[in-house]
Design an enzyme around this catalytic site. Structure first.
Site, PDB file in Angstrom:
ATOM      1  N   SER A 104      13.517 -13.219  -4.992  1.00 60.03           N
ATOM      2  CA  SER A 104      14.099 -12.489  -6.123  1.00 60.03           C
ATOM      3  C   SER A 104      15.565 -12.849  -6.303  1.00 60.03           C
ATOM      4  CB  SER A 104      13.903 -10.982  -6.046  1.00 60.03           C
ATOM      5  OG  SER A 104      14.254 -10.420  -7.314  1.00 60.03           O
ATOM      6  N   HIS A 155      29.521  -8.539  -7.196  1.00 60.01           N
ATOM      7  CA  HIS A 155      30.467  -8.325  -8.293  1.00 60.01           C
ATOM      8  C   HIS A 155      31.743  -7.766  -7.678  1.00 60.01           C
ATOM      9  CE1 HIS A 155      26.969  -8.654 -10.949  1.00 60.01           C
ATOM     10  NE2 HIS A 155      26.376  -7.823 -10.124  1.00 60.01           N
ATOM     11  N   CYS A 209      10.867  -9.501  -2.879  1.00 63.18           N
ATOM     12  CA  CYS A 209       9.433  -9.210  -2.933  1.00 63.18           C
ATOM     13  C   CYS A 209       8.820  -9.722  -1.632  1.00 63.18           C
ATOM     14  CB  CYS A 209       8.777  -9.921  -4.109  1.00 63.18           C
ATOM     15  SG  CYS A 209       9.387  -9.394  -5.707  1.00 63.18           S
TER      16      CYS A 209
END
Length: 114
Positions: free
Chosen positions: A63, A68, A83
């Site tokens: 995934s 940030h 996943c």
């Protein structure tokens, strides 16, 4: 294809320090991801200003992993969604945090999928 997985999010308060998106940091973050049994497919980075704000996204076979930064607020957020059962997203987040001067961290783990 398995849809069940885990999503780890971290809100990280930093001590007053400069966040630099230099080559060494990006290599170390990538190594933290790989050591967590995750497979990097691609990477993208965007620098927002000359104060060091940036966003990075690693697209994983499992995934994604993102970071940030908000240096003007001494804050960064990270998340890792996987996943399947092979990857270790909590380890990826914990290992990545060692490269920052962390004051406090709020980490949440969610089970995802059906």
């Amino acid at each position: 294809m398995q849809t069940k997985g885990n999503h780890v999010i971290a809100d990280v308060g930093l001590n007053e320090s400069e966040i630099l998106a230099d080559e060494n940091l990006l290599v170390e973050l990538s190594e933290s991801i790989k050591k967590s049994n995750l497979t990097i497919i691609s990477f993208k980075m965007h620098k927002f200003n000359d104060q060091g704000a940036f966003t990075c996204a690693w697209i994983l076979a499992e995934s994604h992993f993102t970071i940030h930064t908000f240096p003007e607020r001494n804050f960064l957020s990270m998340d890792c969604y996987t996943c399947g059962d092979n990857g270790m997203p909590l380890k990826a987040i914990a290992d990545a945090m060692q490269y920052f001067d962390v004051r406090k961290a709020d980490i949440k783990v969610f089970e995802r999928g059906v």
